[in-house]
Design an enzyme around this catalytic site. Structure first.
Site, PDB file in Angstrom:
ATOM      1  CG  ASP A 127      -6.824  -2.938  -3.269  1.00 23.76           C
ATOM      2  OD1 ASP A 127      -7.455  -2.156  -2.518  1.00 23.76           O
ATOM      3  OD2 ASP A 127      -5.602  -3.113  -3.170  1.00 23.76           O
TER       4      ASP A 127
ATOM      5  CB  SER B  63      -0.954  -0.046   1.199  1.00 21.70           C
ATOM      6  OG  SER B  63      -1.939   0.941   1.113  1.00 21.70           O
TER       7      SER B  63
ATOM      8  CG  HIS C 216      -5.815  -2.435   0.601  1.00 21.55           C
ATOM      9  ND1 HIS C 216      -5.124  -1.994  -0.519  1.00 21.55           N
ATOM     10  CD2 HIS C 216      -5.214  -1.816   1.665  1.00 21.55           C
ATOM     11  CE1 HIS C 216      -4.187  -1.149  -0.149  1.00 21.55           C
ATOM     12  NE2 HIS C 216      -4.209  -1.029   1.163  1.00 21.55           N
TER      13      HIS C 216
END
EC number: 3.1.-.-
Length: 388
Positions: free
Chosen positions: A326, A239, A365
């Site tokens: 995601d 991320s 995610h």
């Protein structure tokens, strides 16, 4: 002759007559034997009072709802101006370092999270900064690790096991559940895992910034290289951590000390495109001047995380992992980053691989670690890169 009405009769008639209102209703008429009368018809009184109460309630509810709508619209309009006037607000929304979920874990005790072959310690990259670090051993060394101190952990790093430097995303700490689960997967594969909290996160001391985060990562990387001997060192970013990872690896390549591989999990192209694609931005995405109000303050705060630019200067094997479902960093940004990196001249001698995970798997995610195929994906990738 007509008789004149006697006074007594007039008084009697006057006494018995009741005055009439405009609707010809008798006022002040008491019905003999009735109970609870108040000088008028009870039915009229009840209807009037109930009607007034209903009207009052409806008016009160509508008034409160109208005030709520006005306040909501006012807040909606005010937020862009607040962000523009104070760019630090937008910086906090990017880092979310104050969100330290889960809140009640003791980062000094990684064994509470099931990591009883992990050592907690602290490094000081700069005079005014201190960062908390976890060193998780390969699972095969679990028994030997019991009761050992930090010096023993550092000595073991020179044995024949690869090292993964993990750079986490925004919010939370190195003790976040999905992060801990990934450490366990990598540990079970025979890797040392070094994870840490950037300055301003968790129990680390300092103020967050992109420059500071990158310098913290560089400091930890150098600490690893000083102890890992000739063992491979892989850098894994997730991320927002992918932005830190590409910043770090670009710098390492420029000084000609690249890592053995770079893994980017759920990456983006750059922070402006990510902010524009983030689900939180949907309520303002079509707001007049969105870029000026929301994206320019990010740049003004010195936050770029330009993965799309960094990959053009990285010369080491690259693996990108991204789930199609995601909701935080859209899948198309990971694909776009791969399309930029794959033809880059800096990667002409290195493997660049993109691995998508189908939306039906539900990895979203941060749950790619659940994939039963992940171990084989990593073994194949690292195996081929070591041959290179």
């Amino acid at each position: 002759m007509r008789k004149r009405a006697e006074p007594g009769h007039r008084e009697h008639d006057s006494f018995g007559a009741a005055p009439l209102d405009r609707e010809c209703r008798l006022k002040n008429l008491r019905i003999p034997g009735s109970k609870g009368t108040k000088g008028h018809y009870p039915q009229d009184s009840d209807c009037d009072s109930k009607g007034m109460k209903r009207f009052s309630r409806r008016y009160g509810l509508w008034s409160r709802f109208r005030m709520f709508l006005i306040a909501l619209v006012g807040l909606y309009i005010a937020i862009p101006f607040l962000v523009k006037i104070c760019p630090a607000i937008q910086a906090q929304l990017v880092f979310l370092n104050l969100v330290r979920f889960p809140y009640f874990i003791d980062l000094k005790r990684p064994q509470d999270q099931g990591l009883n072959h992990t050592c907690n310690f602290y490094l000081q990259p700069e005079e005014d900064a201190s960062i908390g670090v976890w060193h998780t051993l390969p699972a095969v060394l679990w028994k030997e690790a019991q009761g050992k101190d930090q010096a023993w952990y550092e000595e073991v790093m020179s044995t024949n096991y690869p090292v993964v430097l993990y750079l986490h995303g925004n919010a939370g700490t190195r003790g976040g559940d999905h992060r801990v689960q990934l450490y366990k997967v990598l540990s079970s594969m025979g890797y040392h895992v070094i994870s840490f909290d950037y300055r301003g996160w968790g129990d680390s001391v300092g103020s967050p910034s992109e420059t500071g985060m990158t310098y913290d990562a560089l400091h930890v990387f150098d600490w690893i290289k000083a102890r890992s001997g000739d063992n491979p060192v892989y850098i894994w970013g997730h991320s927002l951590g992918t932005g830190v990872a590409t910043n770090l690896v670009r710098r390492l390549c420029e000084r000609e000390t690249p890592p053995d591989s770079l893994i980017l999990e759920s990456p983006f192209t750059n922070i402006r495109e990510e902010a524009k694609s983030h689900p939180f931005s949907v309520i303002y995405r079509y707001f007049p001047g969105f870029d000026w109000f929301f994206l320019d303050p990010i740049t003004a705060s010195g936050i770029k995380f330009a993965n799309d630019e960094n990959v053009k200067y990285i010369s080491c094997p690259l693996l990108i992992l991204h789930a199609e479902d995601d909701p935080v960093i859209p899948f198309h940004l990971g694909r776009k980053l791969y399309n930029i990196a794959a033809p880059a001249r800096s990667f002409r001698d290195f493997k660049v691989q993109f691995v998508p995970f189908h939306k039906d798997l539900g990895y979203r995610h941060k749950y790619i670690y659940r994939s039963p195929e992940l171990r084989q994906i990593l073994r194949d990738f690292f195996g081929s890169t070591e041959q290179q």
